[in-house]
Design an enzyme around this catalytic site. Structure first.
Site, PDB file in Angstrom:
ATOM      1  N   ASP A  94       0.810  -1.213   0.000  1.00 37.25           N
ATOM      2  CA  ASP A  94       0.000   0.000   0.000  1.00 37.25           C
ATOM      3  C   ASP A  94       0.846   1.267   0.000  1.00 37.25           C
ATOM      4  O   ASP A  94       0.629   2.174  -0.788  1.00 37.25           O
ATOM      5  CB  ASP A  94      -0.996   0.006   1.177  1.00 37.25           C
ATOM      6  CG  ASP A  94      -0.342  -0.273   2.535  1.00 37.25           C
ATOM      7  OD1 ASP A  94       0.892  -0.462   2.597  1.00 37.25           O
ATOM      8  OD2 ASP A  94      -1.065  -0.295   3.544  1.00 37.25           O
ATOM      9  N   ASP A  97       6.787   3.916   3.393  1.00 33.53           N
ATOM     10  CA  ASP A  97       6.982   4.970   4.389  1.00 33.53           C
ATOM     11  C   ASP A  97       8.486   5.020   4.681  1.00 33.53           C
ATOM     12  O   ASP A  97       9.235   5.638   3.930  1.00 33.53           O
ATOM     13  CB  ASP A  97       6.119   4.639   5.616  1.00 33.53           C
ATOM     14  CG  ASP A  97       6.199   5.688   6.714  1.00 33.53           C
ATOM     15  OD1 ASP A  97       6.626   6.815   6.440  1.00 33.53           O
ATOM     16  OD2 ASP A  97       5.840   5.384   7.871  1.00 33.53           O
ATOM     17  N   LYS A 125       5.467   8.029   0.899  1.00 34.87           N
ATOM     18  CA  LYS A 125       5.421   9.197   1.779  1.00 34.87           C
ATOM     19  C   LYS A 125       6.713   9.988   1.632  1.00 34.87           C
ATOM     20  O   LYS A 125       7.799   9.431   1.733  1.00 34.87           O
ATOM     21  CB  LYS A 125       5.252   8.738   3.227  1.00 34.87           C
ATOM     22  CG  LYS A 125       4.261   9.567   3.996  1.00 34.87           C
ATOM     23  CD  LYS A 125       4.153   9.110   5.426  1.00 34.87           C
ATOM     24  CE  LYS A 125       2.872   8.349   5.670  1.00 34.87           C
ATOM     25  NZ  LYS A 125       2.660   8.123   7.107  1.00 34.87           N
ATOM     26  N   PHE A 146      -0.569  11.125   8.248  1.00 30.36           N
ATOM     27  CA  PHE A 146      -1.108   9.779   8.363  1.00 30.36           C
ATOM     28  C   PHE A 146      -2.329   9.651   7.462  1.00 30.36           C
ATOM     29  O   PHE A 146      -3.284  10.411   7.573  1.00 30.36           O
ATOM     30  CB  PHE A 146      -1.456   9.435   9.815  1.00 30.36           C
ATOM     31  CG  PHE A 146      -1.559   7.957  10.011  1.00 30.36           C
ATOM     32  CD1 PHE A 146      -0.404   7.187  10.119  1.00 30.36           C
ATOM     33  CD2 PHE A 146      -2.796   7.326  10.032  1.00 30.36           C
ATOM     34  CE1 PHE A 146      -0.487   5.800  10.252  1.00 30.36           C
ATOM     35  CE2 PHE A 146      -2.883   5.946  10.172  1.00 30.36           C
ATOM     36  CZ  PHE A 146      -1.734   5.186  10.280  1.00 30.36           C
ATOM     37  N   VAL A 147      -2.266   8.694   6.541  1.00 32.65           N
ATOM     38  CA  VAL A 147      -3.344   8.544   5.563  1.00 32.65           C
ATOM     39  C   VAL A 147      -4.090   7.224   5.765  1.00 32.65           C
ATOM     40  O   VAL A 147      -3.510   6.236   6.219  1.00 32.65           O
ATOM     41  CB  VAL A 147      -2.816   8.632   4.113  1.00 32.65           C
ATOM     42  CG1 VAL A 147      -2.288  10.025   3.809  1.00 32.65           C
ATOM     43  CG2 VAL A 147      -1.738   7.586   3.836  1.00 32.65           C
ATOM     44  N   ASP A 153      -5.148   1.576   6.900  1.00 36.78           N
ATOM     45  CA  ASP A 153      -5.971   1.610   8.113  1.00 36.78           C
ATOM     46  C   ASP A 153      -5.381   2.477   9.201  1.00 36.78           C
ATOM     47  O   ASP A 153      -4.191   2.817   9.193  1.00 36.78           O
ATOM     48  CB  ASP A 153      -6.098   0.202   8.691  1.00 36.78           C
ATOM     49  CG  ASP A 153      -4.792  -0.250   9.361  1.00 36.78           C
ATOM     50  OD1 ASP A 153      -3.746  -0.225   8.700  1.00 36.78           O
ATOM     51  OD2 ASP A 153      -4.828  -0.602  10.554  1.00 36.78           O
TER      52      ASP A 153
END
Ligand code: IMP
Ligand code: MG
Length: 174
Positions: A94, A97, A125, A146-147, A153
């Site tokens: 997904d 980071d 990110k 924070f997405v 989630d």
């Protein structure tokens, strides 16, 4: 919640990635290996747009603990991984980071001697990368917030949202 990428933008980005993958793997039959749980929605949309014979497999990675929005200890579970020796493998996650998750997965999967191994992420990110590994396919860059949504989630909520949104500070309980 502030929507960063709506469903239409995501559709366009995923279609672009799928075309790129189909061109790069022309004449081959790659195995898409999704990283549970966050990659589920992306994987499902991506696989249906890649015009190639595919195989699908899953691994699990967990790095978030409880309410924390920064990574904790990384746990990998490879028991759902199909045979990948000699195969062209595309890892699908997904979000990139720090990159520790993909980096650790790439090291683990390499041990099984795939013919090739690349990675695709929906999001990257900005300003967070802490590993040398670069993802081979990136859908969208997002700021260091924070997405959630489209698989991502917060404490296992919001994964089903059809868009990617920035979670309000007030919702985050670290
Ligand atoms: P990394 O190992 O630091 O690259 O973190 C990757 C994993 O952390 C992703 O697969 C996500 O599960 C999770 N993650 C990182 N940032 C976010 C975020 O903004 N929202 C939700 N999950 C995130
Ligand atoms: Mg994840």
């Amino acid at each position: 919640m502030k929507i960063l990428l709506d469903a239409e933008q995501i559709r366009t980005g995923v279609a672009r990635l799928a075309r790129q993958v189909a061109v790069d793997y022309a004449g081959r039959s790659p195995a898409l290996i999704g990283v549970l749980t966050g990659s589920l929605v992306f994987l499902a949309d991506l696989m249906r747009q890649i015009d190639l014979p595919l195989r699908i497999g899953l691994v699990q990675a967990r790095s978030y603990r409880g309410a924390a929005t920064r990574p904790g200890t990384l746990e990998l579970h490879l028991d759902l991984l199909p045979e990948i020796a000699g195969q062209d493998v595309l890892l699908v996650d997904d979000i990139f980071d720090t990159g520790h998750t993909l980096d650790a997965l790439v090291s683990q999967l390499r041990l099984q001697q795939p013919r090739s191994l690349r990675s695709a992420v929906l999001l990257r990110k900005q300003g967070r990368q802490a590993v040398k590994l670069e993802p081979d396919y990136v859908g969208f860059e997002v700021p260091d917030v924070f997405v959630v949504g489209y698989g991502l989630d917060y404490q296992d909520a919001y994964r089903h949202l059809p868009y990617v949104a920035q979670l309000d500070e007030a919702e985050l309980r670290d």
